[in-house]
Design an enzyme around this catalytic site. Structure first.
Site, short mmCIF file in Angstrom:
data_model
loop_
_atom_site.label_atom_id
_atom_site.label_comp_id
_atom_site.label_asym_id
_atom_site.label_seq_id
_atom_site.Cartn_x
_atom_site.Cartn_y
_atom_site.Cartn_z
N CYS A 59 0.84 -1.19 0.00
CA CYS A 59 0.00 0.00 0.00
C CYS A 59 0.88 1.25 0.00
O CYS A 59 1.88 1.31 0.73
CB CYS A 59 -0.89 -0.03 1.25
SG CYS A 59 -2.01 1.36 1.40
N HIS A 75 -9.29 -3.99 -1.24
CA HIS A 75 -8.26 -3.22 -0.54
C HIS A 75 -8.62 -1.73 -0.56
O HIS A 75 -8.59 -1.06 0.48
CB HIS A 75 -6.92 -3.46 -1.23
CG HIS A 75 -5.78 -2.66 -0.70
ND1 HIS A 75 -4.74 -3.22 0.00
CD2 HIS A 75 -5.49 -1.33 -0.79
CE1 HIS A 75 -3.87 -2.27 0.33
NE2 HIS A 75 -4.31 -1.11 -0.15
#
Length: 168
Positions: A94, A136
């Site tokens: 991320c 996500h």
């Protein structure tokens, strides 16, 4: 287009729950374009508005390498309306947790209802890596990071490593 600043842990704005938009207008389309430019500049595959400090339910994604022909996705007000029973662990990373990755369990397929960049309601099925990435990014809109799916010990370790990585 403008490049935006990606927030990183432990910034509290990453924990804010995004609010739905009323519709996709020129301002939201510009936000989507700016988010894509930012995502490409940061070498990311997806980006949620909350990651750039904007409290709106907007997500962009470009997984051309994994789903040829899909092209960039510009999504507003995403809602997962169905999840497969099948789950699998995948490596995730991320932009908001720089330099780190971990295996996270996600559903292998989802059905997503959303507004596209033309303010048209869509309902589509997504599978495999596209499904994982959408889950996500939608988590971000709920103030959830992928590390929240890990044990407290592993989560805290990755966050500390991310802070050091960013500082270096």
């Amino acid at each position: 287009m403008a490049r935006l600043t990606v927030l990183t842990v432990p910034d509290a704005r990453l924990r804010v729950k995004a609010v739905p938009i009323l519709g996709v207008d020129d301002n939201i389309r510009q936000l989507m374009d700016d988010m894509l430019e930012t995502m490409y500049a940061e070498d990311g595959a997806g980006l949620a508005a909350t990651q750039v400090g904007i409290n709106k339910r907007v997500v962009v994604l470009d997984l051309e390498d994994h789903a040829p022909g899909l092209g960039p996705l510009k999504i507003a007000n995403p809602e997962i309306v169905w999840r497969s029973e099948d789950v699998q662990k995948n490596w995730e990373a991320c932009l908001s947790v720089p330099g780190q990755s971990a295996q996270v369990e996600r559903h292998t397929a989802i059905r997503l209802k959303y507004l596209d960049e033309n303010n048209t309601t869509q309902e589509k099925d997504f599978v495999d890596w596209v499904s994982v990435c959408l889950q996500h990014e939608i988590d971000h809109l709920q103030g959830v990071l992928y590390v929240d799916h890990l044990s407290a010990l592993r989560r805290n370790l990755l966050i500390e490593k991310a802070k050091k990585f960013k500082a270096s």
